[in-house]
Motif scaffolding. Structure first.
Motif, PDB file in Angstrom:
ATOM      1  N   ILE A  63       4.416  -0.209   4.536  1.00 29.31           N
ATOM      2  CA  ILE A  63       3.613   0.974   4.844  1.00 29.31           C
ATOM      3  C   ILE A  63       4.473   2.017   5.554  1.00 29.31           C
ATOM      4  O   ILE A  63       4.401   3.212   5.254  1.00 29.31           O
ATOM      5  N   LEU A  64       5.324   1.560   6.459  1.00 23.43           N
ATOM      6  CA  LEU A  64       6.179   2.500   7.180  1.00 23.43           C
ATOM      7  C   LEU A  64       7.173   3.161   6.235  1.00 23.43           C
ATOM      8  O   LEU A  64       7.409   4.368   6.299  1.00 23.43           O
ATOM      9  N   VAL A  65       7.746   2.365   5.327  1.00 22.88           N
ATOM     10  CA  VAL A  65       8.731   2.922   4.387  1.00 22.88           C
ATOM     11  C   VAL A  65       8.068   3.940   3.464  1.00 22.88           C
ATOM     12  O   VAL A  65       8.597   5.035   3.249  1.00 22.88           O
ATOM     13  N   VAL A  76       0.878  -1.160   0.000  1.00 18.29           N
ATOM     14  CA  VAL A  76       0.000   0.000   0.000  1.00 18.29           C
ATOM     15  C   VAL A  76       0.920   1.215   0.000  1.00 18.29           C
ATOM     16  O   VAL A  76       1.605   1.478   0.975  1.00 18.29           O
ATOM     17  N   ARG A 120       5.895  -3.190   7.187  1.00 17.21           N
ATOM     18  CA  ARG A 120       7.125  -2.456   6.950  1.00 17.21           C
ATOM     19  C   ARG A 120       7.013  -1.613   5.678  1.00 17.21           C
ATOM     20  O   ARG A 120       7.511  -0.495   5.619  1.00 17.21           O
ATOM     21  N   LEU A 161      14.272   1.580  -2.359  1.00 17.68           N
ATOM     22  CA  LEU A 161      13.514   1.206  -1.164  1.00 17.68           C
ATOM     23  C   LEU A 161      12.698  -0.064  -1.312  1.00 17.68           C
ATOM     24  O   LEU A 161      12.810  -0.985  -0.525  1.00 17.68           O
ATOM     25  N   THR A 221       5.382   5.597   4.072  1.00 16.73           N
ATOM     26  CA  THR A 221       5.010   6.760   4.886  1.00 16.73           C
ATOM     27  C   THR A 221       6.211   7.691   5.024  1.00 16.73           C
ATOM     28  O   THR A 221       6.092   8.909   4.867  1.00 16.73           O
ATOM     29  N   GLY A 222       7.378   7.118   5.299  1.00 16.02           N
ATOM     30  CA  GLY A 222       8.593   7.921   5.411  1.00 16.02           C
ATOM     31  C   GLY A 222       8.879   8.657   4.116  1.00 16.02           C
ATOM     32  O   GLY A 222       9.195   9.855   4.112  1.00 16.02           O
ATOM     33  N   LEU A 223       8.726   7.948   2.998  1.00 18.55           N
ATOM     34  CA  LEU A 223       8.971   8.551   1.682  1.00 18.55           C
ATOM     35  C   LEU A 223       8.004   9.708   1.441  1.00 18.55           C
ATOM     36  O   LEU A 223       8.385  10.780   0.952  1.00 18.55           O
ATOM     37  N   SER A 224       6.745   9.483   1.809  1.00 16.74           N
ATOM     38  CA  SER A 224       5.729  10.520   1.627  1.00 16.74           C
ATOM     39  C   SER A 224       6.100  11.776   2.421  1.00 16.74           C
ATOM     40  O   SER A 224       6.028  12.899   1.904  1.00 16.74           O
ATOM     41  N   ILE A 225       6.536  11.576   3.665  1.00 20.80           N
ATOM     42  CA  ILE A 225       6.913  12.716   4.508  1.00 20.80           C
ATOM     43  C   ILE A 225       8.068  13.487   3.864  1.00 20.80           C
ATOM     44  O   ILE A 225       8.042  14.710   3.762  1.00 20.80           O
ATOM     45  N   ILE A 226       9.068  12.741   3.387  1.00 21.01           N
ATOM     46  CA  ILE A 226      10.257  13.391   2.821  1.00 21.01           C
ATOM     47  C   ILE A 226       9.893  14.175   1.556  1.00 21.01           C
ATOM     48  O   ILE A 226      10.284  15.334   1.394  1.00 21.01           O
ATOM     49  N   PHE A 268       1.862   4.644   0.453  1.00 22.76           N
ATOM     50  CA  PHE A 268       1.418   5.898   1.061  1.00 22.76           C
ATOM     51  C   PHE A 268       2.054   7.111   0.391  1.00 22.76           C
ATOM     52  O   PHE A 268       1.645   8.229   0.637  1.00 22.76           O
ATOM     53  N   HIS A 274       7.502  17.316   2.441  1.00 22.72           N
ATOM     54  CA  HIS A 274       8.164  18.416   3.140  1.00 22.72           C
ATOM     55  C   HIS A 274       9.388  18.906   2.374  1.00 22.72           C
ATOM     56  O   HIS A 274       9.772  20.068   2.499  1.00 22.72           O
ATOM     57  N   GLY A 275       9.983  18.030   1.566  1.00 23.24           N
ATOM     58  CA  GLY A 275      11.086  18.462   0.718  1.00 23.24           C
ATOM     59  C   GLY A 275      10.606  19.515  -0.272  1.00 23.24           C
ATOM     60  O   GLY A 275      11.211  20.591  -0.418  1.00 23.24           O
TER      61      GLY A 275
END
Lengths: 292, 326, 260
Positions: A98-100, A37, A96, A85, A102-107, A39, A110-111
């Protein structure tokens, strides 16, 4: 009821529904092939829109070439993200993944916000604010173009999935993973292609939306949640289901926007999702139900 | 083993003493403000840890409960005229009941579907917050909230003690659960559900328990948080909060109590101390999340534990069994 | 003869029209070691899953001490006194070995959740009894020194012993061992055999599913043979060794069973 007004809403709804479909189909494709999934899918839409915003002035406001460049950029980014990734994740690493992502989405979000600020920007194209008149109905050219581009993209997607080796491999894996692996379909290569295709389509959707909507860093997240709901309604990993749900949603939203309060326009998709979850939870998840 | 374990007791006592005295040694009121966030976020993160780190359920519903708690308490005080403490308790109770209902249905599904349903649930809560304007006032939100000021300290000193009066017992409860047989059973279920069932353990009952407790605590934390902010609006359901809780759990270590508590406090304080812009901070969080998930899947605490495992492995090279009498 | 400890009657299971288990019936006598053998894909593991509730049978009945187990969930069957191990060894990797054992017995020790959360007197009594039992079993399998080590650090064979000890923790009526020595090195096979023999002398009943025919022939009083989902023989090791159908089933696929 005013027939012209109705037809106008219908056309607008179809155009936007087709764009939704491009987003949702990409999400469903990545789930179907990679069992991930994603994100960060919405951020690829946003990147497509920003690519369009940056490329259009350089290419002298030409619509189609800008669109092609934006799509190529997001497709390439999809491949890079896959190699960096996703390729490391195993099929059992569902949480895991989903967490990865999610991290990519944040970066990514905000980038972009860090570089370009949170404020929105308008994208001008060769069409400007020109409109097309069909009888008494007037549609802005960029909206019409978005609809036509999306239709073209679907035709191309359908041809790829049914007529090419690499499309058939994707379908095979998403329909019956074990069997596909047994007949020697290389899972990594197919997964990379699926990511490229999904991100390219999503970037295309973002690029086509850029002249219609306000381009801003958070645009991807709002649409992503809608796309989640569509993928749930259509059935996880089920491309046609997601696409049909998306087009219907675009039309219903547009009509609701014309006749009901704005509030309902945003709520419809989530209400529909809850209904689907309540009415046929088994049907939705039938392919992944386990013992016990 | 050893040093860290023996130091835990004194360290915790010192930590609690420092926390209680904080308004008197904090360099500025802003530092106390940050400490309020730290107290509430740590409870929410540890609740998520109970559900994900212990019970193995990646639940995006935590964000929904954070929002439900916030709205229920605000509506309780503003529209139902409840005193503030009963309003907070009502927030916890509503979250617990909703969690019992949602969990009862969602825990029948497999892990993938559970995640998707938990996302759907939170999206529904967000939709209600935005669009059920008769009750939630929509995007305008419910302003004019505030925490009581029993001691008349320099703001936000009193709010800090309200947050602490909830957070310390809440963390205590979570510690009792984590350290009890129930916590151990949740870890067992997360690691191998089939094995647990073969040992007579009914996974759904345990998971539902974790889900309900986490929902109630997260709801009350969310309620205190919006009374501290003085307004509740749909932004309380911003995915940003969920991401923050998740990163605290992952970096601290899934299934570790002290790891997540330390991560919750540090990650609330550090970005403020480093004076990062919000975007830079989030980029850093995102990077840390990806790196941790890829290279340190059980967080710092998990890494420590793995090193202890190494000690055992080295101490007993190919342990020989006593010869049998065959 | 006394009433059977475990009775399986007409168990059937098919996948997409293929019969994995067809009309399998057998009964076990208390205090015995019974073996179930058969070539790969003969339906042994499926039979274990049907008996222990991990898969639902299409037809058939199972009872333990005369009480029906059919339709119960795996955890309910475990609590009624029928424990099992798995072919692919399973332990809780991050829990200490002692905790692995305690977890296996906790649901039947007469304490509830509140007891566990509040550490009531009843809980403390049950807990120390369980720890004593765990120490006794770890001593038996030779892992007493490792009691506080996380189970993840153990070798494959040691994990199998932890799984075996776990299944014995609640003093079950019957233990089903699914391939206890598969993948275990030959010297250790003898050690496992000694452990099972000692437990049997103390009165424990076993049903052992195995590939290693020598191992079960030495250990068991009775052997059931499955082939292609059907029971083709059921008797003492000597009877089974001489059985035509068994020889045929084995010669067609792998080594002869009686190469002593």
């Amino acid at each position: 009821m005013d027939a012209v007004f109705f037809a106008q809403l219908l056309f607008n709804g179809l155009a936007i529904g087709l764009i939704y479909a491009l987003i949702a189909v990409g999400l469903a494709l990545v789930y179907g092939v990679l069992r991930i999934v994603n994100f960060a899918h919405g951020e690829f839409l946003m990147l497509g829109a920003y690519a369009m915003a940056l490329v259009t002035p350089v290419l002298g406001l030409l619509y189609l070439p800008s669109l092609a460049v934006a799509m190529a950029i997001t497709a390439l980014l999809g491949v890079v993200m896959f190699e960096l990734l996703f390729a490391r994740l195993k099929e059992t690493d569902f949480e895991r993944s989903i967490l990865v992502t999610t991290g990519l989405s944040i970066i990514l979000l905000h980038g972009v916000q860090w570089i370009f600020s949170a404020s929105g920007r308008m994208v001008d194209t060769e069409f400007g604010f020109a409109g097309v008149e069909i009888g008494d109905i007037r549609i802005t050219a960029t909206r019409l173009a978005a609809g036509v581009v999306a239709l073209g993209a679907f035709l191309a997607l359908w041809l790829i999935l049914t007529r090419t080796q690499f499309g058939r491999a994707m379908r095979a894996i998403s329909q019956n993973r074990e069997a596909a692996l047994m007949v020697g379909i290389p899972p990594r290569k197919v997964a990379r292609n699926a990511m490229m295709l999904a991100c390219g389509l999503c970037g295309l959707a973002g690029a086509a939306l850029a002249p219609v909507y306000l381009v801003q860093p958070i645009m991807g997240q709002a649409l992503l949640f809608k796309a989640f709901a569509l993928v749930i309604i259509g059935g996880l990993g089920h491309l046609q289901g997601a696409a049909i749900a998306a087009v219907i949603l675009g039309v219903v939203e547009s009509l609701a926007g014309g006749f009901l309060t704005i509030v309902w326009q945003e709520a419809i998709v989530f209400v529909a999702m809850i209904l689907v979850l309540l009415l046929r939870p088994q049907g939705l998840f039938a392919t992944r139900i386990r013992v016990g | 083993m050893g040093a860290l374990d023996r130091l835990t007791g004194p360290l915790v006592a010192a930590g609690i003493a420092a926390a209680i005295a904080l308004p008197f040694w904090a360099p500025s009121p802003y530092a106390v403000y940050v400490a309020i966030n730290a107290a509430l976020f740590t409870v929410a993160a540890m609740s998520l840890n109970l559900v994900y780190g212990f019970a193995g359920l990646l639940s995006f519903a935590q964000l929904g409960f954070w929002g439900i708690g916030a709205y229920v308490a605000a509506i309780g005080v503003k529209d139902l005229g409840l005193p503030i403490i009963p309003a907070f308790l009502l927030a916890g109770a509503v979250c617990a009941v909703v969690a019992a209902g949602v969990g009862h249905a969602a825990l029948r599904l497999n892990r993938h579907s559970f995640v998707v349903v938990s996302i759907a649930f939170t999206l529904l809560v967000l939709t209600l917050a935005r669009d059920w304007t008769e009750v939630t006032r929509g995007a305008l939100g419910i302003p004019g909230l505030g925490l009581p000021r029993p001691f008349g300290l320099t703001p936000p000193g009193d709010s800090y003690y309200v947050a602490l009066a909830f957070s310390l017992p809440a963390l205590g409860l979570l510690l009792v659960i984590a350290r009890s047989r129930v916590g151990r059973t949740l870890l067992a279920i997360r690691q191998d559900e089939s094995l647990a069932r073969s040992h007579g353990i009914a996974p759904r009952a345990y998971r539902l328990f974790a889900f309900v407790v986490a929902a109630a605590l997260t709801g009350i934390a969310g309620a205190i948080f919006v009374f501290h902010l003085t307004i509740v609006d749909p932004l309380i359901l911003d995915i940003y909060y969920m991401q923050t809780f998740l990163i605290m759990v992952i970096l601290g270590g899934m299934g570790s109590f002290w790891g997540v508590v330390v991560a919750g406090i540090l990650m609330s304080i550090l970005p403020e101390a480093l004076r990062f812009s919000n975007d830079l901070r989030m980029i850093l969080y995102g990077l840390l999340l990806i790196l941790a998930v890829t290279f340190m899947p059980y967080g710092f605490a998990g890494w420590l534990k793995a090193r202890r495992g190494e000690v055992w492995r080295r101490a007993t090279p190919a342990t020989r069994l006593p010869a049998g009498d065959a | 003869m006394s009433a059977p400890l475990l009775k399986a009657d007409g168990l059937c299971k098919s996948y997409a029209g293929v019969h994995a288990v067809a009309e399998v019936s057998f009964s076990l006598v208390e205090g015995t070691i019974t073996a179930m053998i058969g070539p790969n894909g003969s339906g042994k593991s499926t039979t274990v899953d049907l008996v222990t509730g991990f898969q639902a049978a299409d037809a058939g009945m199972v009872s333990l001490d005369g009480r029906a187990l059919t339709g119960l969930a795996p955890e309910q069957i475990a609590r009624s006194g029928l424990m099992r191990t798995f072919q692919q060894v399973r332990v809780y990797d991050t829990l200490a070995i002692e905790e692995n054992l305690l977890t296996a017995a906790q649901e039947t020790d007469g304490t509830g959740w509140l007891d566990a959360l509040l550490r009531s007197r009843r809980f403390r009594a049950a807990d120390s009894a369980a720890r004593a039992r765990a120490a006794e079993l770890l001593d038996l399998v030779g892992l007493a020194r490792m009691a506080q080590a996380p189970a993840g650090v153990l070798s494959y064979g040691q994990k199998k012993l932890v799984a075996l000890a776990g299944a014995l923790m609640p003093r079950p009526r019957l233990v089903i061992l699914d391939e206890p020595v598969a993948g275990v090195n030959p010297t250790r096979v003898l050690e496992v055999e000694a452990i099972i023999r000692r437990l049997h002398q103390a009165g424990q009943s076993f049903l052992i599913i195995e590939h290693n025919v020598d191992f079960v022939m030495r250990l068991s009083q009775r052997v059931i043979v499955l082939d292609q989902g059907r029971k083709i023989a059921d008797g003492t090791p000597e009877e089974v060794r001489a059985n035509e159908a068994v020889l045929e089933a084995y010669l067609g696929t792998e080594a002869e069973p009686a190469d002593a």
